[in-house]
Design an enzyme around this catalytic site. Structure first.
Site, PDB file in Angstrom:
ATOM      1  N   ARG A   1       1.046  -1.121  -0.073  1.00 23.78           N
ATOM      2  CA  ARG A   1       0.313   0.426   0.427  1.00 23.78           C
ATOM      3  C   ARG A   1       0.852   1.544   0.077  1.00 23.78           C
ATOM      4  O   ARG A   1       0.342   2.603  -0.665  1.00 23.78           O
ATOM      5  CB  ARG A   1      -0.706   0.062   0.899  1.00 23.78           C
ATOM      6  CG  ARG A   1      -2.274  -1.069   1.021  1.00 23.78           C
ATOM      7  CD  ARG A   1      -2.425  -0.900   2.631  1.00 23.78           C
ATOM      8  NE  ARG A   1      -3.873  -1.967   2.511  1.00 23.78           N
ATOM      9  CZ  ARG A   1      -3.738  -3.517   3.052  1.00 23.78           C
ATOM     10  NH1 ARG A   1      -2.310  -3.532   3.168  1.00 23.78           N
ATOM     11  NH2 ARG A   1      -4.432  -4.100   2.781  1.00 23.78           N
TER      12      ARG A   1
ATOM     13  N   ASP B   1     -10.711  -4.857   7.902  1.00 17.42           N
ATOM     14  CA  ASP B   1      -9.368  -6.215   8.179  1.00 17.42           C
ATOM     15  C   ASP B   1     -10.096  -6.514   9.634  1.00 17.42           C
ATOM     16  O   ASP B   1     -10.287  -7.970   9.476  1.00 17.42           O
ATOM     17  CB  ASP B   1      -8.305  -4.973   9.237  1.00 17.42           C
ATOM     18  CG  ASP B   1      -8.001  -4.483   8.446  1.00 17.42           C
ATOM     19  OD1 ASP B   1      -7.089  -4.673   7.361  1.00 17.42           O
ATOM     20  OD2 ASP B   1      -7.122  -2.962   8.788  1.00 17.42           O
TER      21      ASP B   1
ATOM     22  N   ARG C   1     -12.449  -9.301   8.241  1.00 14.77           N
ATOM     23  CA  ARG C   1     -11.397 -10.430   7.465  1.00 14.77           C
ATOM     24  C   ARG C   1     -11.177 -11.075   8.475  1.00 14.77           C
ATOM     25  O   ARG C   1     -11.054 -12.510   8.461  1.00 14.77           O
ATOM     26  CB  ARG C   1     -10.509  -9.356   6.880  1.00 14.77           C
ATOM     27  CG  ARG C   1     -10.911  -9.092   5.193  1.00 14.77           C
ATOM     28  CD  ARG C   1      -8.975  -8.592   4.648  1.00 14.77           C
ATOM     29  NE  ARG C   1     -10.211  -7.748   3.449  1.00 14.77           N
ATOM     30  CZ  ARG C   1      -9.150  -7.094   2.374  1.00 14.77           C
ATOM     31  NH1 ARG C   1      -8.211  -6.438   3.406  1.00 14.77           N
ATOM     32  NH2 ARG C   1      -9.552  -6.444   1.898  1.00 14.77           N
TER      33      ARG C   1
ATOM     34  N   HIS D   1      -3.654   0.448   8.877  1.00 13.77           N
ATOM     35  CA  HIS D   1      -3.595  -0.911   7.528  1.00 13.77           C
ATOM     36  C   HIS D   1      -2.661  -1.118   6.791  1.00 13.77           C
ATOM     37  O   HIS D   1      -2.255  -0.658   5.568  1.00 13.77           O
ATOM     38  CB  HIS D   1      -5.189   0.633   6.985  1.00 13.77           C
ATOM     39  CG  HIS D   1      -6.027  -0.702   6.257  1.00 13.77           C
ATOM     40  ND1 HIS D   1      -5.955  -2.382   5.979  1.00 13.77           N
ATOM     41  CD2 HIS D   1      -5.902   0.122   4.554  1.00 13.77           C
ATOM     42  CE1 HIS D   1      -6.813  -2.342   5.167  1.00 13.77           C
ATOM     43  NE2 HIS D   1      -5.764  -1.228   3.730  1.00 13.77           N
TER      44      HIS D   1
END
Ligand code: NAD
Length: 311
Positions: free
Chosen positions: A88, A148, A151, A175
């Site tokens: 990211r 998150d 998941r 993140h």
């Protein structure tokens, strides 16, 4: 009068945010994108699902910000997604420029809005929007923790063969690869996770949650996840517009909480009509605090790269 939400970026995450907001009849939506015709076309397509789905909100698309005036919330999803092999953080400089422009325009036309950031690298992009908007810290919020934890919750539910709804989880930190899933504060209908799974199984699920985004990028090859991310962003929109005061893990500007100052990091917050109405400071053990500090340091590194650009 209906509420109004602008979604900047009519790509995968943005269009799905618009679709979900319409489906829940939360607000009229204006989709904004730099590509001519795309927000208009997707907006019209979503609008035309209304008679079938039974929603009565207006969805429009634009390449400028005039039609976004006086939005209650602006969700910024504009920017580049990851491709396989990218982290990211590799998106930092390109997306900083995108988020800077989007924030300037959004704030000019909707000075009283609440900003929800989705663009990656998330915590750094929150910082960009916070600096550019000059909004109070309760009105700039990042979406990451809900995704998150979703998941993590999914993998736990599958492992235990229980309803996803029964699993609540806690993930702190930035993140990225340094996010801090807290198994100790994760439960199935109140039963602590460590009573249901051994440490090796928990570690395996934590690891999969931590790499949950990359797992999908590897499959898709041309972009990153968008169904669960848009669901997560819209949960924030809903909690704010309906003043539900949900307690959710979001990226918030910390001003000394958890010993962290001047950074956006994922923590549990209360989301209501004023945006972030409370930051919850959980007592962490030494290992958890060390993991959070490491995660915050990774976010700080990105901010140091951006600082000269906003000086
Ligand atoms: P996408 O490529 O499908 O869509 C991005 C859209 O942004 C494109 O339509 C593009 O034209 C538009 N855009 C680019 N510059 C713009 C500008 N200046 N103004 C307006 N629009 C502009 O990508 P996506 O899958 O929708 O992902 C969007 C962003 O969200 C990425 O940065 C991605 O990494 C991030 N993301 C974050 C999370 C999270 O958990 N925070 C989850 C998923 C995706």
């Amino acid at each position: 009068m209906r509420k109004k939400v602008t979604v900047v970026g009519a790509g995968n995450v943005g269009a799905n945010c618009a679709l979900r907001i319409a489906g829940k009849e939360l607000a009229d939506v204006v989709l904004v994108d730099v590509i001519e015709g795309v927000p208009q076309g997707k907006g019209l397509d979503i609008l035309q699902s209304g008679p079938v789905e039974g929603y009565d909100v207006d969805i429009t698309g634009a390449n400028d910000y005039e039609p976004t005036a006086n939005s209650d919330i602006v969700v910024i999803t504009a920017g580049f997604p990851r491709k396989p092999g990218m982290s990211r953080d590799d998106l930092l400089l390109a997306n900083h420029e995108v988020v800077k422009t989007a924030t300037e325009q959004a704030v000019k036309h909707s000075p009283n809005c609440i900003l929800i950031l989705v663009t990656n690298p998330l915590d750094a992009m929150c910082w960009t929007a916070f600096q550019v908007s000059k909004f109070s810290k309760n009105r700039v919020i990042g979406m990451a923790g809900i995704l998150d934890t979703a998941r993590f919750r999914t993998f736990i539910a599958k492992e235990l063969d229980v309803s996803m709804e029964n699993v609540t989880a806690m993930v702190l930190g930035g993140h990225g690869d340094t996010m801090v899933p807290l198994a100790r504060l994760t439960s199935v209908s109140g039963i602590p996770l460590p009573e249901l799974l051994d440490q090796a199984a928990i570690d395996r699920l934590v690891d999969r949650a931590r790499n949950g985004g990359a797992e999908i990028v590897k499959y898709l090859k041309t972009g990153s996840a968008y169904y669960a991310p848009s669901a997560a962003a819209v949960e924030m929109v809903e909690s704010i517009l309906k003043d539900k005061k949900k307690v959710l893990p979001c990226a918030a500007y910390l001003d000394g909480e958890y010993g962290i100052k001047g950074l956006f990091v994922g923590v549990p917050v209360k989301l209501g009509s004023r945006g972030i109405e409370k930051i919850y400071e959980i007592k962490l053990n030494a290992d958890e605090q060390a993991a959070l500090n490491k995660s915050a340091a990774a976010v700080q590194e990105l901010i140091e790269v951006l600082k000269p650009k906003l000086a």
